[in-house]
Design an enzyme around this catalytic site. Sequence first.
Site, PDB file in Angstrom:
ATOM      1  N   GLU A   1      -3.248   2.369   0.552  1.00  0.00           N
ATOM      2  CA  GLU A   1      -3.175   0.955   0.910  1.00  0.00           C
ATOM      3  C   GLU A   1      -3.955   0.676   2.194  1.00  0.00           C
ATOM      4  O   GLU A   1      -3.801   1.383   3.193  1.00  0.00           O
ATOM      5  CB  GLU A   1      -1.692   0.580   1.088  1.00  0.00           C
TER       6      GLU A   1
ATOM      7  N   LYS B   1       6.409   5.537   0.244  1.00  0.00           N
ATOM      8  CA  LYS B   1       5.131   5.220   0.891  1.00  0.00           C
ATOM      9  C   LYS B   1       5.183   5.755   2.309  1.00  0.00           C
ATOM     10  O   LYS B   1       6.185   5.596   3.009  1.00  0.00           O
ATOM     11  CB  LYS B   1       4.945   3.701   0.889  1.00  0.00           C
TER      12      LYS B   1
ATOM     13  N   ASP C   1      -3.799  -4.975   1.080  1.00  0.00           N
ATOM     14  CA  ASP C   1      -2.668  -5.732   1.630  1.00  0.00           C
ATOM     15  C   ASP C   1      -3.257  -6.800   2.571  1.00  0.00           C
ATOM     16  O   ASP C   1      -3.507  -7.944   2.144  1.00  0.00           O
ATOM     17  CB  ASP C   1      -1.733  -4.744   2.362  1.00  0.00           C
TER      18      ASP C   1
ATOM     19  N   SER D   1       9.131   2.335   2.439  1.00  0.00           N
ATOM     20  CA  SER D   1       7.981   2.573   3.293  1.00  0.00           C
ATOM     21  C   SER D   1       8.467   3.304   4.536  1.00  0.00           C
ATOM     22  O   SER D   1       9.271   2.764   5.296  1.00  0.00           O
ATOM     23  CB  SER D   1       7.365   1.211   3.664  1.00  0.00           C
TER      24      SER D   1
ATOM     25  N   LYS E   1       2.482  -9.943  -0.852  1.00  0.00           N
ATOM     26  CA  LYS E   1       3.574 -10.343   0.030  1.00  0.00           C
ATOM     27  C   LYS E   1       3.541 -11.855   0.026  1.00  0.00           C
ATOM     28  O   LYS E   1       2.585 -12.446   0.539  1.00  0.00           O
ATOM     29  CB  LYS E   1       3.337  -9.828   1.458  1.00  0.00           C
TER      30      LYS E   1
ATOM     31  N   GLY F   1       6.503  -5.804   1.692  1.00  0.00           N
ATOM     32  CA  GLY F   1       7.544  -6.371   2.544  1.00  0.00           C
ATOM     33  C   GLY F   1       7.086  -6.431   3.979  1.00  0.00           C
ATOM     34  O   GLY F   1       6.049  -5.850   4.342  1.00  0.00           O
TER      35      GLY F   1
ATOM     36  N   LYS G   1       3.303   5.886   6.074  1.00  0.00           N
ATOM     37  CA  LYS G   1       2.314   5.300   6.968  1.00  0.00           C
ATOM     38  C   LYS G   1       1.423   6.432   7.477  1.00  0.00           C
ATOM     39  O   LYS G   1       1.932   7.504   7.853  1.00  0.00           O
ATOM     40  CB  LYS G   1       3.014   4.612   8.137  1.00  0.00           C
TER      41      LYS G   1
ATOM     42  N   ASP H   1      -0.197   4.228   3.389  1.00  0.00           N
ATOM     43  CA  ASP H   1      -0.644   2.928   3.906  1.00  0.00           C
ATOM     44  C   ASP H   1      -1.193   3.146   5.318  1.00  0.00           C
ATOM     45  O   ASP H   1      -0.477   3.616   6.203  1.00  0.00           O
ATOM     46  CB  ASP H   1       0.541   1.948   3.936  1.00  0.00           C
TER      47      ASP H   1
HETATM   48  O1  OSB Z   1       1.704  -2.862   5.855  1.00  0.00           O
HETATM   49  O2  OSB Z   1       3.137  -3.011   4.328  1.00  0.00           O
HETATM   50  C1  OSB Z   1       2.861  -3.038   5.528  1.00  0.00           C
HETATM   51  C2  OSB Z   1       6.061  -3.506   7.572  1.00  0.00           C
HETATM   52  C3  OSB Z   1       5.598  -4.347   8.570  1.00  0.00           C
HETATM   53  C4  OSB Z   1       4.266  -4.695   8.590  1.00  0.00           C
HETATM   54  C5  OSB Z   1       3.392  -4.223   7.609  1.00  0.00           C
HETATM   55  C6  OSB Z   1       3.862  -3.414   6.588  1.00  0.00           C
HETATM   56  C7  OSB Z   1       5.211  -3.019   6.599  1.00  0.00           C
HETATM   57  C8  OSB Z   1       5.772  -2.077   5.630  1.00  0.00           C
HETATM   58  C9  OSB Z   1       7.252  -2.101   5.390  1.00  0.00           C
HETATM   59  O3  OSB Z   1       5.130  -1.218   5.093  1.00  0.00           O
HETATM   60  C10 OSB Z   1       7.635  -3.010   4.296  1.00  0.00           C
HETATM   61  C11 OSB Z   1       9.120  -3.220   4.167  1.00  0.00           C
HETATM   62  O4  OSB Z   1       9.832  -2.285   3.805  1.00  0.00           O
HETATM   63  O5  OSB Z   1       9.574  -4.350   4.423  1.00  0.00           O
HETATM   64 MG    MG Z   2       0.599  -2.536   4.078  1.00  0.00          MG
END
Ligand code: OSB
Ligand code: MG
Length: 399
Positions: free
Chosen positions: A245, A193, A270, A167, A294, A322, A195, A220
């Site tokens: 997402e 992924k 999520d 991500s 998660k 994660g 953001k 996401d």
């Molecule tokens: O929305 O999935 C999410 C990290 C912190 C808070 C929210 C998210 C995330 C990630 C990273 O997308 C996930 C990871 O690599 O641990």
């Molecule tokens: Mg997410």
Amino acid sequence: MSRLQRNNQARPILPDRIVLRHLRLPLVHHFETSFGRVNRQETVIVEVHAAGLVGYGESPASAAPFYSAETVHTCLHVMRDFLVPMLRDAARKAVERMPCRDDVTGRSRRLIVDPTELPGIFARVRGHNMAKAGLEAALWDLKARLEHKPLHALYGARRKRIPAGVSLGIEDSIEALLERIRLFVARGYRRIKLKIKPGWDVDVLDRVRAAFPLLPLMVDANSAYSLKDLRHLKRLDRYRLLMIEQPLGWDDIIDHARLQKALRTPICLDESIHSPDDARKAIELGACRIINIKPARVGGPTRALQVHDTCRKLGVPVWCGGLLETGIGRAHNIAIAALPGFLFPGDISGSDRYYKRDVISPPVQVDSRGWISVPRGSGLGFQVDLRRLAEYTTEALKL
Ligand code: OSB
Ligand code: MG
């Protein structure tokens, strides 16, 4: 009960000392989402000691209540003042119910409170899923270590390896992001992924798709849009994304259902999914076609397994998300992601993507083709590095 029967009983193991650690770790690279940028991570590590063993869990709540309402401090408070006393109480009651408790000498060892019982024991506490999840995960690790089995085997998971995804956060420029993508593609990651947020979406995707036409790609938004953006969001259909997402409200499934009808690209939820029932309702409404599990967000491994089973029954693929976990939380995620319903690479990346020195050894490693092997040792299957754990601990509550 005869003496023989008594001797065949498993020796009951009571949780002994419980330690809650507040950790603060520098990230290798900043991580920016639609709710802001972080340079370090805060998290809670749970230790449950019993029979000379330690089970480890993690409540990856972070310092601020931006992703969810929980923070490291709400986790510490709710665990110390409510969940740990409830667990101790349940253990005490289980001892009282046991027949002939002085004379149980069987060789196998069984936790007096099975981790699958924890969601029931904690049900009186509303919300606080991450606090519940950290304690439950520690109990699962302990159970697996007592039985000399790897954690994934307790879940009935069979995969020997899982595909790694990454991500990637919002960067200062599209060039900087393209550089990050190149780095992780070169390292073998099997899905990227990105953001997104208003102002960091279609222009970014135009450039990324031009440079990587075939890359398995998803985005996401962490709830950065609303239905007012419907026409804009429809433009995302052009980029052959695996999924989008959580585009809309963190507590919404109604508007997501409206949006999903207007989009070709699958929506993955999520933030909106906190329970197996949430998953069922979202699917029945048509609010998503994929779910990000998660374990920390849904209240722990038992409920994560239930979300997995619900989705599998309804034909909806899941993948493991994660929360920038340390190696402890990540090892727990790896065990869950070895289940058969996890049909996309997760946000499970190598330790080096997050932390220079992780709290487990060996660190989580991604091979050159983008796979992570599911460890076969007992419990988490990784050694917890006690020196590093101590080094990152800012406060430890010994309960
Ligand atoms: O929305 O999935 C999410 C990290 C912190 C808070 C929210 C998210 C995330 C990630 C990273 O997308 C996930 C990871 O690599 O641990
Ligand atoms: Mg997410």
